[in-house]
Design an enzyme around this catalytic site. Structure first.
Site, short mmCIF file in Angstrom:
data_model
loop_
_atom_site.label_atom_id
_atom_site.label_comp_id
_atom_site.label_asym_id
_atom_site.label_seq_id
_atom_site.Cartn_x
_atom_site.Cartn_y
_atom_site.Cartn_z
N ARG A 182 0.82 -1.23 0.00
CA ARG A 182 0.00 0.00 0.00
C ARG A 182 0.85 1.27 0.00
O ARG A 182 0.52 2.27 0.64
CB ARG A 182 -0.95 0.04 1.20
CG ARG A 182 -1.95 -1.06 1.24
CD ARG A 182 -2.87 -1.08 0.01
NE ARG A 182 -3.66 -2.28 0.04
CZ ARG A 182 -3.23 -3.44 -0.46
NH1 ARG A 182 -2.07 -3.52 -1.09
NH2 ARG A 182 -3.97 -4.52 -0.37
N SER A 259 -10.43 -0.02 3.32
CA SER A 259 -9.76 -0.30 4.60
C SER A 259 -9.18 1.01 5.12
O SER A 259 -8.43 1.66 4.41
CB SER A 259 -8.62 -1.29 4.40
OG SER A 259 -9.13 -2.47 3.83
N GLU A 366 -4.62 4.16 5.96
CA GLU A 366 -4.31 3.84 4.55
C GLU A 366 -4.65 5.01 3.61
O GLU A 366 -3.88 5.32 2.71
CB GLU A 366 -5.06 2.58 4.13
CG GLU A 366 -4.71 2.15 2.72
CD GLU A 366 -5.54 0.98 2.22
OE1 GLU A 366 -5.49 -0.09 2.83
OE2 GLU A 366 -6.21 1.16 1.19
#
Ligand SMILES: Cc1cc2nc3c(=O)[nH]c(=O)nc-3n(C[C@H](O)[C@H](O)[C@H](O)COP(=O)(O)OP(=O)(O)OC[C@H]3O[C@@H](n4cnc5c(N)ncnc54)[C@H](O)[C@@H]3O)c2cc1C
Length: 374
Positions: A182, A259, A366
């Site tokens: 990520r 998320s 995130e």
């Protein structure tokens, strides 16, 4: 803002210019105050000239595409939002003169899931596990999007970038992007704008090897097997929908940024303390989900599992709260319709503090936060 007129820059470049634009409708969280101005670029050439000229004039600029990984402050953005909306996609066509029809070329503003759907319809494999991820093709390398055992970095052939420091346009190789879990050099950075991506796909109608146990077993396949691409896409979309991870305007569980926290990577020397804290809290007979981290002795834990075991259940803190955990998945923080960004950040702060107190692990967000923090 500078005395340079962004409206003139937009008009010269053939882009759409608007003033005082509320940003909430442009994000999947439906959160965020107004931008001073928004310039929407539907052609790559306009995108390049608008960003070059605004950068040269020192105008504060926010790049926004699908708005599915952004948390924008209630006060909005004091500057120009450049909306990436160049949508062209070329499937299986010649890319650089050396390909055999297994290259997909997508402009940054193309809707990612439409790119995936088109490759699957054409019987091309490689992208199917990334079905249903909201947002644009151009944002996929930014955080190296991933799902169900595949990351975009594994199919990325090259990326066409505008280097915002020099104004030059060039193709970059994946190896230049520091793609990780990520993350990439493009995330949290204003140095480059993605203009186009090229992806490698396979022509045999089969998926990438199935590396995610839940997906393989839902397909009745063994891990590592390959399956027909259309079947894999259908299965991924079904699994994702069950977790509220496919956008549905009627379902507030999907009014999220996906998320909200990344899965924490715990260094080997910290792991015994974390495992002991988990044991104290949830007992010794519970299997703690953990995953190896390539090239390191650190271990990746599941943020969703830790959140639940720290006492935050689906729908926390309850039906009267404007921002809640999704009722399908504890890793998604959602706007139930009337939330402000501050409500969402209060919830994020609460969850992060609870997990830290329970297990000594600090969760990291995130999405990209604009003008706000928690
Ligand atoms: C329901 C849901 C499920 C999700 N599931 C997943 C998942 O499974 N896996 C996953 O990895 N992510 C997931 N996400 C997160 C998100 O969809 C991805 O990160 C997506 O790639 C963001 O694309 P976007 O176009 O919406 O980017 P935006 O939100 O518009 O922008 C995100 C960031 O990228 C920058 N950016 C955007 N376009 C460009 C460009 N062309 N050049 C340079 N910078 C750019 C922006 O400035 C910003 O900093 C999910 C989100 C939601 C809402």
């Amino acid at each position: 803002m500078s005395t340079i007129d962004p409206a003139q820059i937009a008009t010269r470049a053939g882009a759409r210019f608007e003033r005082d634009v509320p940003l909430a409708p442009y994000t999947t969280l439906r959160l965020g105050g107004p931008a001073t101005a928004m310039v929407t670029c539907t052609y790559t050439d306009s995108l390049v000239s608008v960003v070059r000229e605004l950068d040269a004039a020192g105008v504060p600029l926010l790049v926004l595409a699908g708005g599915s990984n952004l948390v924008i402050a209630d006060t909005g953005f004091d500057g120009v939002v450049v909306r990436v909306a160049n949508p062209a996609v070329q499937i299986g066509g010649p890319a650089d003169g050396t390909t055999d029809g297994t290259v997909v070329r997508a402009e940054a503003g193309a809707v990612w899931d439409e790119v995936v759907a088109a490759t699957v319809s054409a019987g091309l494999g490689g992208l199917e596990c990334l079905s249903g991820i909201p947002g644009s093709a151009g944002a996929t390398p930014v955080q190296n999007v991933g799902a169900y055992g595949v990351e975009v970095g594994s199919v990325l052939r090259r990326v066409r970038l505008l280097d915002r420091r020099t104004g030059n346009v060039h193709w970059a190789q994946p190896g230049e992007l520091s793609l990780g879990y990520r993350t990439s050099v493009l995330k949290h950075s204003d140095d480059a704008l993605v203009l186009e991506v090229e992806l490698d796909v396979t022509a045999d109608g089969l998926s990438a090897p199935l590396r995610y146990r839940e997906l393989a077993s839902a397909l009745g396949a063994a891990e590592g097997e390959r399956a027909p691409v259309a079947q894999v896409r259908e299965c991924v979309l079904k699994l994702r929908a069950g977790k509220g991870m496919v956008l549905d305007p009627a379902d507030h569980d999907t009014w999220s940024a996906g998320s909200f926290f990344t899965n924490p990577i715990v260094p080997a020397d910290r792991l015994p303390a974390v495992l002991s804290a988990i044991e104290t809290r949830v007992g010794a007979d519970i299997a703690v989900p953990r995953y190896p981290v390539a090239g390191s002795d650190a271990v990746k834990l599941s943020a969703g599992w830790l959140i639940e075991r720290a006492g935050f259940h689906r729908g926390h803190p309850g039906t009267s709260a404007p921002a809640r955990l999704s009722t399908k998945h504890t890793l998604a923080l959602t706007n139930r319709g009337a939330a402000a960004t501050t409500d969402l950040l209060d919830l994020a702060r609460d969850v992060r503090a609870g997990v830290r107190e329970a297990f000594g692990v600090t969760l990291e967000p995130e999405p990209v936060l604009v003008g706000c923090a928690f």
